[in-house]
Scaffold this motif. Structure first.
Motif, short mmCIF file in Angstrom:
data_model
loop_
_atom_site.label_atom_id
_atom_site.label_comp_id
_atom_site.label_asym_id
_atom_site.label_seq_id
_atom_site.Cartn_x
_atom_site.Cartn_y
_atom_site.Cartn_z
N LEU A 103 -18.98 33.76 -27.56
CA LEU A 103 -20.22 32.83 -27.90
C LEU A 103 -19.61 31.69 -28.50
O LEU A 103 -19.94 30.46 -27.90
CB LEU A 103 -21.05 33.48 -28.96
CG LEU A 103 -22.05 34.56 -28.43
CD1 LEU A 103 -22.90 35.20 -29.46
CD2 LEU A 103 -22.96 34.15 -27.29
N GLN A 104 -18.59 31.69 -29.17
CA GLN A 104 -17.57 30.59 -29.77
C GLN A 104 -17.05 29.81 -28.65
O GLN A 104 -17.10 28.52 -28.33
CB GLN A 104 -16.78 31.07 -30.69
CG GLN A 104 -17.43 31.27 -32.07
CD GLN A 104 -16.33 31.76 -33.12
OE1 GLN A 104 -15.14 31.92 -32.92
NE2 GLN A 104 -16.77 31.62 -34.73
N GLN A 105 -16.59 30.49 -27.65
CA GLN A 105 -15.83 29.88 -26.52
C GLN A 105 -17.03 29.26 -25.75
O GLN A 105 -16.75 28.06 -25.27
CB GLN A 105 -15.36 30.78 -25.73
CG GLN A 105 -14.38 30.39 -24.15
CD GLN A 105 -13.27 29.43 -25.04
OE1 GLN A 105 -12.56 29.44 -25.81
NE2 GLN A 105 -13.11 28.31 -24.18
N ALA A 106 -18.03 29.71 -25.45
CA ALA A 106 -19.11 28.87 -24.63
C ALA A 106 -19.49 27.71 -25.33
O ALA A 106 -19.94 26.91 -24.89
CB ALA A 106 -20.35 30.07 -24.51
N ALA A 107 -19.81 28.00 -26.66
CA ALA A 107 -20.40 26.79 -27.30
C ALA A 107 -19.05 25.71 -27.39
O ALA A 107 -19.51 24.36 -27.07
CB ALA A 107 -20.43 26.99 -28.84
N LEU A 108 -17.78 26.02 -27.36
CA LEU A 108 -16.92 25.11 -27.17
C LEU A 108 -16.80 24.26 -25.75
O LEU A 108 -16.58 23.07 -25.69
CB LEU A 108 -15.63 25.66 -27.45
CG LEU A 108 -14.27 24.64 -27.44
CD1 LEU A 108 -14.41 23.78 -28.61
CD2 LEU A 108 -12.92 25.58 -27.66
N ASP A 109 -16.89 25.25 -25.09
CA ASP A 109 -17.02 24.69 -23.74
C ASP A 109 -18.20 23.77 -23.33
O ASP A 109 -18.01 22.66 -22.93
CB ASP A 109 -17.16 25.80 -22.52
CG ASP A 109 -15.94 26.63 -22.46
OD1 ASP A 109 -14.75 26.35 -22.97
OD2 ASP A 109 -16.05 27.76 -21.74
N ALA A 110 -19.34 23.93 -23.84
CA ALA A 110 -20.54 23.09 -23.76
C ALA A 110 -20.32 21.75 -24.73
O ALA A 110 -20.63 20.82 -24.07
CB ALA A 110 -21.92 23.86 -24.62
N ALA A 111 -19.54 21.75 -25.77
CA ALA A 111 -19.28 20.63 -26.45
C ALA A 111 -18.24 19.79 -25.69
O ALA A 111 -18.24 18.66 -25.68
CB ALA A 111 -18.65 21.22 -28.03
N VAL A 112 -17.38 20.44 -25.06
CA VAL A 112 -16.26 19.65 -24.22
C VAL A 112 -17.06 18.96 -23.21
O VAL A 112 -16.59 17.86 -22.68
CB VAL A 112 -15.20 20.80 -23.78
CG1 VAL A 112 -14.19 19.93 -22.76
CG2 VAL A 112 -14.20 20.96 -24.99
N LEU A 113 -17.80 19.58 -22.39
CA LEU A 113 -18.55 18.98 -21.37
C LEU A 113 -19.53 17.75 -21.94
O LEU A 113 -19.56 16.85 -21.09
CB LEU A 113 -19.55 20.12 -20.65
CG LEU A 113 -18.83 21.00 -19.80
CD1 LEU A 113 -19.74 22.29 -19.20
CD2 LEU A 113 -18.15 20.37 -18.66
N GLU A 114 -20.26 17.84 -23.01
CA GLU A 114 -20.93 16.83 -23.67
C GLU A 114 -19.90 15.50 -23.97
O GLU A 114 -20.66 14.59 -23.55
CB GLU A 114 -21.47 17.44 -24.64
CG GLU A 114 -22.62 16.41 -25.39
CD GLU A 114 -23.26 16.77 -26.64
OE1 GLU A 114 -23.93 16.04 -27.34
OE2 GLU A 114 -23.13 17.87 -27.06
#
Length: 185
Positions: A29-40
């Motif tokens: 879940l933390q990795q998914a949130a980090l990936d979303a933040a990087v994309l944003e």
């Protein structure tokens, strides 16, 4: 409640497995949130770069912030030269947008205080509505500061001239402008 040795041997790996699964789930879940933040962040960086290329002022570009401040007054040695400069500026703005200056009359109020050094211009201009709009915008937003205090518009009439259907109608505008001057180069 006491567990037997056999039950403890079975429960220990089961508890360990549940804890391991929970840790893997939290890490995922933390990795998914980090990936979303990087994309944003990448999308916002791309948007900022696009804005900088098209409109540096909106994107907070350095060039727009460091633009030299323009003098709101007409700087001139004499009131007559200041009046001539205002007349030249009005004519330049009107002709730049394909309008025509039919006449101008400049009046200068002299005084010791900068607020009393006012130049009033009465101008009669002619052109399509777009030219009149651009003229008003350029005069009121440019430097030196000029204020339109009176404006009268009417259809331009020429004796014996027919209006071409392909051309926009022409207007004749009579306006009064005010500007201020100061002594100096």
């Amino acid at each position: 409640m006491k567990l037997s040795l056999r039950d403890r041997r079975v429960a220990a790996p089961a508890i360990f497995g549940c804890l391991l699964a929970a840790a893997i789930l939290v890490a995922g879940l933390q990795q998914a949130a980090l990936d979303a933040a990087v994309l944003e962040r990448d999308a916002k960086t791309e948007l900022i770069e696009r804005l900088r290329r098209t409109d540096p002022a909106r994107a907070g570009g350095g060039a727009a912030r460091q633009a030299p401040r323009q003098d709101p007054y007409v700087a001139s040695e004499t009131a007559t030269l200041a009046a001539a400069e205002i007349d030249r500026l009005v004519r330049t703005v009107v002709t730049k947008v394909n309008g025509a200056v039919l006449s101008t009359q400049v009046t200068v109020e002299r005084g010791d205080d900068a607020a009393m050094r006012r130049i009033e211009v009465h101008a009669v201009i002619e052109g399509p509505i777009e030219a009149i709009q651009h003229t008003l915008f350029d005069l009121e937003t440019g430097a030196p500061l000029m204020f339109v205090s009176d404006l009268e518009l009417q259809p331009a009439e020429r004796a014996g001239a027919k209006q071409d259907a392909n051309q926009p109608p022409r207007l004749q505008g009579t306006m009064a402008l005010n500007a201020y001057w100061r002594s100096g180069p």
